[in-house]
Design an enzyme around this catalytic site. Structure first.
Site, mmCIF file in Angstrom:
data_model
loop_
_atom_site.group_PDB
_atom_site.id
_atom_site.type_symbol
_atom_site.label_atom_id
_atom_site.label_comp_id
_atom_site.label_asym_id
_atom_site.label_seq_id
_atom_site.Cartn_x
_atom_site.Cartn_y
_atom_site.Cartn_z
ATOM 1 C CE LYS A 1 -4.853 2.589 -6.233
ATOM 2 N NZ LYS A 1 -4.385 3.341 -7.306
ATOM 3 C CG HIS B 1 -0.923 9.369 6.741
ATOM 4 N ND1 HIS B 1 -2.119 8.802 6.398
ATOM 5 C CD2 HIS B 1 0.255 8.657 7.123
ATOM 6 C CE1 HIS B 1 -1.718 7.464 6.358
ATOM 7 N NE2 HIS B 1 -0.377 7.310 6.832
#
Lengths: 184, 286
Positions: A103, A38
């Site tokens: 999650k 990222h």
């Protein structure tokens, strides 16, 4: 709670119909990335350079799989905790990312970006890595191979099971689900 | 002196790693089945069904239950009458860990703290493990192993309370840790609580408490009932499986105290080590 079967890439029309708590089975191509990848993707956008995959309509899966055994497409491949991507996700959403799978909780900046630029955050079952890997038909490293489990992979998935956690309307399944069952 | 061969320790460690990362232990399976039967929330029940199916697939295909195969954590008791031939026990555990993770196609999750580089070619595959040694009477070696994932470790906390805060203070602290963690550590959870000793000892005990089988009873009756009280309180939080809302947030609370509840007159150290539902632990005696 509704159930949807969606094909990637996702359109704005696909995501605005989704509400927190809906079950979605995703099929098509998705991309893997964790913190380290990222960071690099965001740096490319800031420099105005091309990303290793088309971001428009894309779905990113936050996962670092185990190594595949000979003959396997991928090893165990369940979601990792998403908050570590919070500082990077809003910029990717602004540039066309439509779905994230992970999650755990997201911060307000991510939820706001989901509302403003129409994107959703899906939850997959953490610790169900063996089960989820069966829905992954192929995997290919397309960038940052040196990051090992954190490299960017292109996955082809079939009926990959996820639940909508944050939708385009500001709803949050974690907050609402907990309120429903909390006993004071 | 009893002689134990270095290579036998390496192989035993390797085997226990490969087996426990792919086969959910019986105590965990039973606990998940019970949680599934008792869960009232539909979405949380659906998650528990996936976890039971996952355990079956993992065992049948010898595939890791979870991609986070963790840091390798060991608690080792070495009998005073044991002599290890061919190398030190520490090296044997390192070698067994590296072989288990590499040959078992498990993930190497260790990295440099600052560069975050995965140093598997330099430091060794998923090395170093975390090892706690103890020397005991006898001629056996006992090795307990757990694969400890990052998600649940990241929400674990330790503190030192004022003595006046007592059990009520401990309860509030444990509740806050689990409440703040919410969905992040992959509930339903096993919660290890270390009480007493020193700041660091409480943390080590909270980790060791996670190695205890679910369903086993705390030998201290007062702590056994405190465990039940805490479990009930935590399940009232409504977090549910994977945090999606439900009644099954905690499968068990395990408390360890230091030498029958001892600590410094000025302190009440408490640590909470959180364990996800993929509690991969095992125990061997050599």
């Amino acid at each position: 709670m509704a159930t949807y079967r969606l094909k990637t890439p996702l359109s704005e029309e696909d995501v605005v119909k989704l509400k927190a708590g809906d079950i979605v089975y995703l099929s098509g191509t998705i991309y893997t990335a964790r913190d380290a990848a990222h960071k690099r993707l965001v740096e490319l956008i800031q420099k105005g350079e091309k990303l290793p995959f088309e971001l428009k309509g894309a779905v990113i899966y936050f996962v670092g799989p185990t190594p595949p055994k000979p003959g396997e497409a991928i090893g165990s491949a369940g979601p990792t905790t998403s908050y570590r991507m919070d500082s990077y996700s809003p910029l990717l959403i602004e540039h066309g990312l439509k779905g994230m799978i992970g999650k755990g909780k997201r911060n307000d900046a991510v939820k706001e970006a989901c509302k403003r630029f129409k994107a959703v955050y899906f939850g997959a079952t953490g610790g169900a890595g063996a089960l989820l890997s069966e829905r992954i038909k192929s995997a290919k490293v397309i960038a940052y191979e040196e990051l090992g489990p954190e490299a960017v992979r292109e996955l082809v998935v079939d009926q990959f099971p996820v639940v909508v956690v944050n939708d385009t309307y500001g709803n949050d399944l974690y907050e609402e689900g907990r309120k429903l069952w909390e006993q004071k | 002196m009893r002689i134990v061969k270095y290579d036998d320790i390496v192989n035993a460690v390797k085997e226990m790693i490969v087996y426990s990362t792919t086969h959910l232990s019986d105590d965990m399976l039973q606990a998940l089945k019970k949680a599934y039967a008792e869960e009232k929330s539909e979405v949380s029940k659906a998650v528990l069904a996936q976890l039971l199916e996952n355990a079956e697939i993992a065992a049948n295909e010898s595939k890791p239950l979870c991609q986070d195969t963790g840091l390798a954590i060991f608690f080792v008791k070495i009998g005073e009458e044991v002599k290890i031939e061919g190398g030190t026990i520490k090296r044997a555990i390192y070698e067994g860990t590296e072989k288990g993770y590499k040959e078992g196609y498990l993930r190497a999750s260790t990295c440099d703290c600052f560069t975050r580089a995965n140093l598997k070619d330099k430091a060794g595959y998923n090395l170093p493990p975390i090892i706690y040694f103890d020397i005991v009477e006898g001629d056996k070696i006992e090795i307990e192993y757990a694969a400890k994932g990052g998600g649940s470790e990241n929400v674990s906390r330790a503190t030192v309370l004022a003595p006046a805060q007592g059990k009520e203070g401990i309860k509030e602290f444990v509740k806050k840790v689990i409440s703040d963690a919410g969905p992040n550590p992959c509930p339903p959870l096993v919660v290890g609580v270390g009480i007493g000793g020193s700041f660091d000892m409480a943390a080590v005990m909270s980790k060791h408490a996670l190695f205890r089988d679910i369903g086993s009873v705390n030998p201290d009756p007062e702590m056994a009932s405190f465990e039940e009280e805490l479990k009930e309180e935590l399940n009232r939080l409504g977090i549910g499986a994977m945090g999606m809302g439900g009644t099954q947030t905690v499968l068990a609370v395990h408390i360890e105290t230091f030498e029958d509840r001892m600590c410094h007159i000025a302190s009440l150290p408490v640590s909470v080590n959180v364990q996800c539902h993929s509690s991969r632990h095992s125990h061997i005696t050599i």
